[in-house]
Design an enzyme around this catalytic site. Sequence first.
Site, PDB file in Angstrom:
ATOM      1  CG  ASP A 116      10.717  -1.794   3.817  1.00 47.56           C
ATOM      2  OD1 ASP A 116       9.552  -1.954   4.197  1.00 47.56           O
ATOM      3  OD2 ASP A 116      11.220  -2.428   2.872  1.00 47.56           O
ATOM      4  CB  THR A 123      -0.894   0.045   1.259  1.00 45.48           C
ATOM      5  OG1 THR A 123      -0.077  -0.229   2.393  1.00 45.48           O
ATOM      6  CG2 THR A 123      -2.030  -0.949   1.188  1.00 45.48           C
ATOM      7  CG  ASP A 124       5.239   1.194   0.775  1.00 44.25           C
ATOM      8  OD1 ASP A 124       4.930   0.551  -0.249  1.00 44.25           O
ATOM      9  OD2 ASP A 124       6.376   1.160   1.284  1.00 44.25           O
TER      10      ASP A 124
HETATM   11  C1  GLA Z   1       9.048  -3.896   0.366  1.00 48.03           C
HETATM   12  C2  GLA Z   1       9.227  -2.416   0.064  1.00 48.03           C
HETATM   13  C3  GLA Z   1       8.200  -1.573   0.834  1.00 48.03           C
HETATM   14  C4  GLA Z   1       6.790  -2.107   0.644  1.00 48.03           C
HETATM   15  C5  GLA Z   1       6.735  -3.618   0.863  1.00 48.03           C
HETATM   16  C6  GLA Z   1       5.392  -4.192   0.514  1.00 48.03           C
HETATM   17  O1  GLA Z   1       9.348  -4.165   1.700  1.00 48.03           O
HETATM   18  O2  GLA Z   1      10.521  -1.983   0.400  1.00 48.03           O
HETATM   19  O3  GLA Z   1       8.317  -0.227   0.450  1.00 48.03           O
HETATM   20  O4  GLA Z   1       6.292  -1.751  -0.617  1.00 48.03           O
HETATM   21  O5  GLA Z   1       7.717  -4.291   0.100  1.00 48.03           O
HETATM   22  O6  GLA Z   1       4.424  -3.722   1.384  1.00 48.03           O
END
Ligand code: GLA
Length: 405
Positions: free
Chosen positions: A192, A35-36
């Site tokens: 993250d 979703t980010d």
């Molecule tokens: C990875 C990416 C994050 C996010 C997740 C899925 O961890 O680094 O930014 O998009 O996948 O939610």
Amino acid sequence: MKNKMLNWFKDIYKETEGVGVYFAPGRVNLIGEHTDYNGGHVFPCALEIGTYGAVRLREDRTLRFYSINFPDEGVIISSLDDVLSGEELIYHRKDDWANYPKGVLWAFAQHSFLEKHSDIKIESSNINRGMDILYYGDIPNGSGLSSSASLEVLTAYIIKDLFQIDISLKDISLLSQYAENKYVGVNSGIMDQFAVAMGKKNHAIFLDTSTLEYEYAPLSLVDKRIVISNSNKRRGLGDSKYNERRSECEEALRRLQTVVKINTLGDLSKDEFEAHKDIIKDDTLIRRARHAVYENQRTIEAIKSLKTNDMQRFGDLMNESHISLRDDYEVTGHELDSLVEAAWEQDGLIGARMTGAGFGGCTVNIVDEEYIESFISKVGIQYKEKTGLRADFYVVEIGGGPRRL
Ligand code: GLA
């Protein structure tokens, strides 16, 4: 751990004076997956496992990097002049893991980054001495627990501290994401790096990725614990379908924007999505967008259920999240599905889902304390039977953000 780091540093660099030791956590995302980069909400928390760095300033402009986790790569040598100069990408495949810390140093000197974030004042000319750095991480890498964001944020934090750069933790997360996107070349969202940089002990972070407004939610699990299981199927973000999913969502958004006024998929309620989805036309794109919209709404509901202490609802939302990631977003695969499906059958399970980018890596489970032992043993056996792989389990604590030890 501090002494261990100092000893390793001495073994590799033969120096003991003026060495500082730092730590940055890994993270697990409880709900709000993929979703980010769609302007939605996420709900991650920092872990007590993470990455350690021992570092010493040098008199010259040489940079030396060594990782206890990658001894075969040896000491990787570069220089401030190479890393800080130029707008061009200077990612070197041969530098392997060291591209992450190098990318962070590079980002500190990027005008294109600093102009976009005009409130961030970084005098990169402050960074005027080389460093010897030794890293060690206890996050299994490629497991969806953000070993790379942890390494990036740790490096940015070390640079902030050593060169007295006035940059907030939130801006450290943006800078680290910039390094990951532009230097390493993975088009990841902000979750993250934000979760790692802003981590708070015993709290999860409810983050609106479209505004970066956030709220710390106390996670008092009482008699329940977070259990992470590693499928031991490795996932490399770079060569996965991560960027493809991102473009699919962008295309679905473009099509929706011809009929509704939205900036991101996260702007849509479920009803609005259902009313307009036919304009997307393509079935795959509809499913990708449906995941982004519904997962965002689930995440908003998840924090509400936590606030009313409705852990069962929280767990149900986790389960629904996995199903959506499996069927609509298609980022799970046989290993993650087998792990989660085994978890769903166990007594004492509140909720289970894959966590992180997917395509391998880890699942996150909330389990009643008294059932943890049987949970781990039964899921482990069932997983092995189905996939031939051994799963690892970690009962984790929610930890704080980056710090000097
Ligand atoms: C990875 C990416 C994050 C996010 C997740 C899925 O961890 O680094 O930014 O998009 O996948 O939610």
